[in-house]
Design a protein around this motif. Structure first.
Motif, PDB file in Angstrom:
ATOM      1  N   LEU A   1     -21.132  -7.932 -20.112  1.00 20.14           N
ATOM      2  CA  LEU A   1     -21.287  -7.281 -18.816  1.00 20.14           C
ATOM      3  C   LEU A   1     -22.369  -6.213 -18.826  1.00 20.14           C
ATOM      4  CD1 LEU A   1     -17.564  -6.903 -17.660  1.00 20.14           C
ATOM      5  CD2 LEU A   1     -19.268  -8.556 -16.876  1.00 20.14           C
ATOM      6  N   VAL A   2     -22.728  -5.715 -19.987  1.00 17.16           N
ATOM      7  CA  VAL A   2     -23.810  -4.731 -20.095  1.00 17.16           C
ATOM      8  C   VAL A   2     -25.092  -5.483 -20.414  1.00 17.16           C
ATOM      9  CG1 VAL A   2     -24.650  -2.697 -21.306  1.00 17.16           C
ATOM     10  CG2 VAL A   2     -22.211  -2.963 -20.862  1.00 17.16           C
ATOM     11  N   PRO A   3     -26.081  -5.448 -19.542  1.00 18.18           N
ATOM     12  CA  PRO A   3     -27.270  -6.291 -19.752  1.00 18.18           C
ATOM     13  C   PRO A   3     -28.158  -5.843 -20.890  1.00 18.18           C
ATOM     14  CG  PRO A   3     -27.559  -4.888 -17.828  1.00 18.18           C
ATOM     15  CD  PRO A   3     -26.158  -4.682 -18.284  1.00 18.18           C
ATOM     16  N   THR A   4     -28.020  -4.600 -21.331  1.00 18.83           N
ATOM     17  CA  THR A   4     -28.916  -4.089 -22.375  1.00 18.83           C
ATOM     18  C   THR A   4     -28.204  -4.067 -23.713  1.00 18.83           C
ATOM     19  OG1 THR A   4     -28.244  -1.804 -21.896  1.00 18.83           O
ATOM     20  CG2 THR A   4     -30.177  -2.662 -20.718  1.00 18.83           C
ATOM     21  N   ALA A   5     -28.940  -4.388 -24.755  1.00 16.12           N
ATOM     22  CA  ALA A   5     -28.473  -4.290 -26.143  1.00 16.12           C
ATOM     23  C   ALA A   5     -27.171  -5.052 -26.364  1.00 16.12           C
ATOM     24  CB  ALA A   5     -28.305  -2.826 -26.543  1.00 16.12           C
ATOM     25  N   VAL A   6     -27.155  -6.319 -25.956  1.00 17.17           N
ATOM     26  CA  VAL A   6     -25.945  -7.124 -26.139  1.00 17.17           C
ATOM     27  C   VAL A   6     -25.706  -7.412 -27.615  1.00 17.17           C
ATOM     28  CG1 VAL A   6     -24.856  -9.326 -25.605  1.00 17.17           C
ATOM     29  CG2 VAL A   6     -26.194  -8.141 -23.859  1.00 17.17           C
TER      30      VAL A   6
END
Length: 218
Positions: free
Chosen positions: A108-113
């Protein structure tokens, strides 16, 4: 020789009372398998999944001004508290719930998956190792009740585990996978240490109260 002849009549066996139930000689039927413990599933898996999911999302939603970290880190401490309160057969359910919440939160977090997943999965493995050691040294007692158990918890969970987790995070950053929301490894270690110190005893205390209603009345 004198032969004695008995004049008594043979005693007939008493007639069976048909009103009395006869003992059944049939084999007992095998017991039906127990239904799955849905209550245990929801009390164990769902809160842990939601907590790990929220823990993955909080670093991107809230931040303390002037600090490069969020106030508390939820996934690892919640998982450790759950494992200390659950028997070994339920550890698999706890790990699946924590893993599902971690993966869902990272997606759900688009950055630093990728770095989030690597750091969180590494911490989950460390939490399982610490929980196994703490339960081994409990010797059948409840979690965090004796002085030795508390001392070991402070040493392993509040000092050793945060340092190892921060070192793993620094290794992930050094590998070029990207940055993590904790900032520096010192901030990550401090955040994890405070989180384990506050959250794990709270989870253990709540579980102990729920299992012992007389303590709530006292």
């Amino acid at each position: 020789m004198v032969q004695v002849v008995s004049s008594g009549k043979p005693i007939d066996p008493a007639p069976a009372d048909t009103a009395l139930p006869r003992a059944s000689t049939a084999r007992p039927h095998p017991s039906t398998p127990a239904s799955p413990d849905l209550r245990g599933l929801f009390t164990c898996a769902v809160p842990l999944l939601v907590g790990c999911l929220a823990g993955q999302l909080l670093p991107t939603l809230t931040a303390v001004p002037g600090l490069r970290m969020h106030a508390l880190w939820l996934p690892g401490p919640l998982l450790l508290g759950w494992l200390l309160c659950m028997p070994r057969p339920r550890w698999r359910t706890c790990l699946l719930a924590a893993g599902a919440g971690t993966v869902l939160g990272a997606l759900l977090v688009p950055t630093a998956v990728l770095p989030r997943l690597l750091a969180s999965l590494g911490e989950i493995a460390m939490v399982v190792a610490v929980a196994a050691l703490l339960q081994r040294w409990q010797e059948g007692r409840a979690a965090l009740e004796g002085y030795r158990e508390i001392a070991l918890f402070l040493l392993l969970a509040c000092i050793g585990l945060p340092l190892c987790s921060a070192a793993w995070q620094a290794l992930v950053i050094a590998s070029g996978a990207g940055g993590l929301p904790h900032g520096t490894w010192r901030a990550a270690a401090l955040c994890s240490s405070v989180s384990y110190l506050l959250i794990v005893p709270a989870v253990v205390s709540v579980a102990r109260l729920l299992r012992s209603p007389e303590r709530r009345q006292g």
